[in-house]
Motif scaffolding. Structure first.
Motif, PDB file in Angstrom:
ATOM      1  N   LEU A 166      18.966 -29.910  14.993  1.00 19.24           N
ATOM      2  CA  LEU A 166      18.938 -28.455  14.905  1.00 19.24           C
ATOM      3  C   LEU A 166      17.642 -27.883  15.471  1.00 19.24           C
ATOM      4  N   TYR A 167      16.714 -28.754  15.833  1.00 21.48           N
ATOM      5  CA  TYR A 167      15.425 -28.279  16.336  1.00 21.48           C
ATOM      6  C   TYR A 167      15.564 -27.623  17.705  1.00 21.48           C
ATOM      7  N   LEU A 213      21.239 -18.207  16.059  1.00 22.40           N
ATOM      8  CA  LEU A 213      21.965 -18.375  14.802  1.00 22.40           C
ATOM      9  C   LEU A 213      23.379 -18.874  15.045  1.00 22.40           C
ATOM     10  N   LYS A 214      24.035 -18.329  16.052  1.00 21.89           N
ATOM     11  CA  LYS A 214      25.397 -18.782  16.364  1.00 21.89           C
ATOM     12  C   LYS A 214      25.408 -20.242  16.796  1.00 21.89           C
ATOM     13  N   ARG A 215      24.397 -20.667  17.549  1.00 22.65           N
ATOM     14  CA  ARG A 215      24.309 -22.052  17.987  1.00 22.65           C
ATOM     15  C   ARG A 215      24.196 -22.976  16.777  1.00 22.65           C
ATOM     16  N   VAL A 216      23.346 -22.626  15.825  1.00 27.30           N
ATOM     17  CA  VAL A 216      23.173 -23.455  14.635  1.00 27.30           C
ATOM     18  C   VAL A 216      24.463 -23.490  13.824  1.00 27.30           C
ATOM     19  N   LEU A 217      25.110 -22.336  13.663  1.00 31.81           N
ATOM     20  CA  LEU A 217      26.375 -22.299  12.916  1.00 31.81           C
ATOM     21  C   LEU A 217      27.431 -23.178  13.597  1.00 31.81           C
ATOM     22  N   LYS A 218      27.465 -23.143  14.920  1.00 28.41           N
ATOM     23  CA  LYS A 218      28.421 -23.965  15.654  1.00 28.41           C
ATOM     24  C   LYS A 218      28.153 -25.447  15.428  1.00 28.41           C
ATOM     25  N   GLU A 219      26.868 -25.836  15.457  1.00 31.69           N
ATOM     26  CA  GLU A 219      26.507 -27.237  15.230  1.00 31.69           C
ATOM     27  C   GLU A 219      26.846 -27.681  13.815  1.00 31.69           C
ATOM     28  N   LEU A 220      26.912 -26.720  12.879  1.00 31.34           N
ATOM     29  CA  LEU A 220      27.242 -27.055  11.488  1.00 31.34           C
ATOM     30  C   LEU A 220      28.739 -26.968  11.226  1.00 31.34           C
ATOM     31  N   GLY A 221      29.535 -26.695  12.271  1.00 29.74           N
ATOM     32  CA  GLY A 221      30.971 -26.726  12.120  1.00 29.74           C
ATOM     33  C   GLY A 221      31.658 -25.379  11.965  1.00 29.74           C
ATOM     34  N   ASP A 265      23.253 -22.415   2.804  1.00 29.34           N
ATOM     35  CA  ASP A 265      24.525 -22.834   3.381  1.00 29.34           C
ATOM     36  C   ASP A 265      24.366 -23.548   4.714  1.00 29.34           C
ATOM     37  N   THR A 266      23.334 -23.237   5.465  1.00 39.23           N
ATOM     38  CA  THR A 266      23.168 -23.884   6.765  1.00 39.23           C
ATOM     39  C   THR A 266      22.226 -25.081   6.711  1.00 39.23           C
ATOM     40  N   PHE A 267      21.146 -24.990   5.946  1.00 37.92           N
ATOM     41  CA  PHE A 267      20.164 -26.070   5.892  1.00 37.92           C
ATOM     42  C   PHE A 267      20.212 -26.835   4.586  1.00 37.92           C
ATOM     43  N   LEU A 319       0.830  -1.209   0.000  1.00 43.56           N
ATOM     44  CA  LEU A 319       0.000   0.000   0.000  1.00 43.56           C
ATOM     45  C   LEU A 319       0.857   1.248   0.000  1.00 43.56           C
ATOM     46  N   GLN A 320       2.061   1.161   0.561  1.00 43.95           N
ATOM     47  CA  GLN A 320       2.986   2.295   0.579  1.00 43.95           C
ATOM     48  C   GLN A 320       3.981   2.187  -0.565  1.00 43.95           C
ATOM     49  N   HIS A 321       3.688   1.330  -1.536  1.00 39.32           N
ATOM     50  CA  HIS A 321       4.512   1.069  -2.723  1.00 39.32           C
ATOM     51  C   HIS A 321       5.875   0.498  -2.350  1.00 39.32           C
ATOM     52  N   ASP A 322       5.933  -0.269  -1.241  1.00 38.96           N
ATOM     53  CA  ASP A 322       7.166  -0.964  -0.865  1.00 38.96           C
ATOM     54  C   ASP A 322       7.353  -2.161  -1.795  1.00 38.96           C
ATOM     55  N   THR A 323       8.583  -2.350  -2.229  1.00 42.50           N
ATOM     56  CA  THR A 323       8.876  -3.499  -3.077  1.00 42.50           C
ATOM     57  C   THR A 323       9.130  -4.727  -2.211  1.00 42.50           C
ATOM     58  N   GLY A 324       9.247  -5.856  -2.849  1.00 46.62           N
ATOM     59  CA  GLY A 324       9.585  -7.095  -2.179  1.00 46.62           C
ATOM     60  C   GLY A 324      10.584  -7.833  -3.048  1.00 46.62           C
ATOM     61  N   ALA A 325      11.011  -8.997  -2.612  1.00 47.12           N
ATOM     62  CA  ALA A 325      11.951  -9.777  -3.398  1.00 47.12           C
ATOM     63  C   ALA A 325      11.813 -11.255  -3.070  1.00 47.12           C
ATOM     64  N   LEU A 326      12.170 -12.075  -4.036  1.00 50.85           N
ATOM     65  CA  LEU A 326      12.153 -13.519  -3.895  1.00 50.85           C
ATOM     66  C   LEU A 326      13.467 -14.025  -4.488  1.00 50.85           C
ATOM     67  N   CYS A 327      14.140 -14.903  -3.767  1.00 53.52           N
ATOM     68  CA  CYS A 327      15.452 -15.369  -4.204  1.00 53.52           C
ATOM     69  C   CYS A 327      15.580 -16.862  -3.969  1.00 53.52           C
ATOM     70  N   CYS A 328      16.322 -17.522  -4.852  1.00 54.13           N
ATOM     71  CA  CYS A 328      16.537 -18.961  -4.729  1.00 54.13           C
ATOM     72  C   CYS A 328      18.026 -19.264  -4.883  1.00 54.13           C
ATOM     73  N   PHE A 329      18.578 -19.985  -3.919  1.00 50.56           N
ATOM     74  CA  PHE A 329      19.964 -20.458  -3.971  1.00 50.56           C
ATOM     75  C   PHE A 329      19.961 -21.980  -4.027  1.00 50.56           C
ATOM     76  N   ARG A 330      20.997 -22.527  -4.660  1.00 51.31           N
ATOM     77  CA  ARG A 330      21.167 -23.972  -4.753  1.00 51.31           C
ATOM     78  C   ARG A 330      22.524 -24.342  -4.160  1.00 51.31           C
ATOM     79  N   HIS A 331      22.539 -25.343  -3.307  1.00 50.25           N
ATOM     80  CA  HIS A 331      23.799 -25.836  -2.750  1.00 50.25           C
ATOM     81  C   HIS A 331      24.393 -26.804  -3.766  1.00 50.25           C
ATOM     82  N   ASP A 332      25.593 -26.500  -4.269  1.00 49.08           N
ATOM     83  CA  ASP A 332      26.236 -27.308  -5.303  1.00 49.08           C
ATOM     84  C   ASP A 332      27.189 -28.352  -4.735  1.00 49.08           C
TER      85      ASP A 332
END
Length: 191
Positions: free
Chosen positions: A166-167, A181-189, A154-156, A2-15
Motif C-alpha cells: 500500500l506504500y 484513496l480509490k487506489r487503496v480501496l481497490k487494492e483492498l478489494g 476499515d482500510t488499514f 484561539l478562535q475557540h474552534d473545537t477538536g475531536a479524537l475518535c477510536c475505532f476497533r476492527h472486530d
C-alpha cells in the motif's frame, strides 16, 4: 483554539468478519472544547492521553488533519513506531461515502452520539467538487474524526500486521486525494 474552534479524537476497533462482512466498533469519541481566550488547547495533554491509551489498547495507526496537528501526529507516530499516514477528508468524499455505506450495511457498532448525529445532518455534500463540508458557522470536528477513524480502521486496521503493497514510497503512505484513496480501496478489494 484561539478562535475557540473545537477538536475531536475518535477510536475505532476492527472486530473482524461477522456474517461475511467486516465489522467495526467505535470505542470512543471525544470532543475537545478549548478554554476561553487567551488560553489554548493543551496539545501536551492530548499527547499524554494518547500515550496513556496506548498502554491499554493496541494502537495500530494514528492520523490527524493535515495542518493544525502535524507535530502531534509526528510525535505520536515516532514514539509508538507507527507508519506515517495522512488523510485529507477535505479534498475527497470517498471516506464519507464509505462511512455512509458501512452505516447502511450495519457494519458499525456505536452508541448514539447527538453531536455526531447533528454534524452529519448539517453536512453539505458538494457533488461537483466531490467533498463534504460543514454548514457555514457549524462544526464538523466530531463527524470528521469519526469518519477518519472508521476509514482507517476499515482500510488499514484489518491489515494491521502488514501494510506492504500500500506504500506510495518506502515507509510512507500519503492519502490526500481521491485518486490515491480509490487506489487503496481497490487494492483492498473494493470496486
Amino acid at each position: 483554539s484561539l478562535q475557540h474552534d473545537t477538536g475531536a479524537l475518535c477510536c475505532f476497533r476492527h472486530d473482524g468478519m461477522i456474517n461475511g462482512v467486516d465489522v467495526h466498533t467505535r470505542v470512543f469519541s471525544l470532543r475537545i472544547i478549548p478554554p476561553h481566550f487567551p488560553y489554548q488547547t493543551s496539545i501536551r495533554k492530548i499527547k499524554k492521553l494518547i500515550l496513556d491509551l496506548s498502554q491499554l489498547i493496541n494502537i495500530v495507526c494514528f492520523a490527524s488533519d493535515q495542518f493544525q496537528s502535524v507535530q502531534l501526529r509526528q510525535e505520536i507516530q515516532e514514539i509508538l513506531g507507527l507508519e506515517d499516514i495522512r488523510i485529507s477528508l477535505d479534498s475527497t468524499d470517498v471516506p464519507h461515502m464509505h462511512y455512509v455505506r458501512a452505516l447502511v450495511e450495519h457494519r458499525i457498532r456505536q452508541i448514539e452520539d447527538e453531536q455526531l448525529r447533528q454534524e452529519c445532518l448539517e453536512a453539505v455534500h458538494d457533488w461537483k467538487k466531490h467533498r463534504v463540508t460543514k454548514v457555514s458557522g457549524g462544526s464538523d470536528d466530531v463527524m470528521q474524526a469519526n469518519i477518519g477513524a472508521f476509514f482507517i480502521s476499515d482500510t488499514f486496521g484489518r491489515n494491521a500486521g502488514s501494510l506492504e503493497g500500500l506504500y506510495t514510497e518506502q515507509h510512507r503512505l500519503n492519502l490526500v486525494g481521491r485518486t490515491s484513496l480509490k487506489r487503496v480501496l481497490k487494492e483492498l478489494g473494493y470496486s
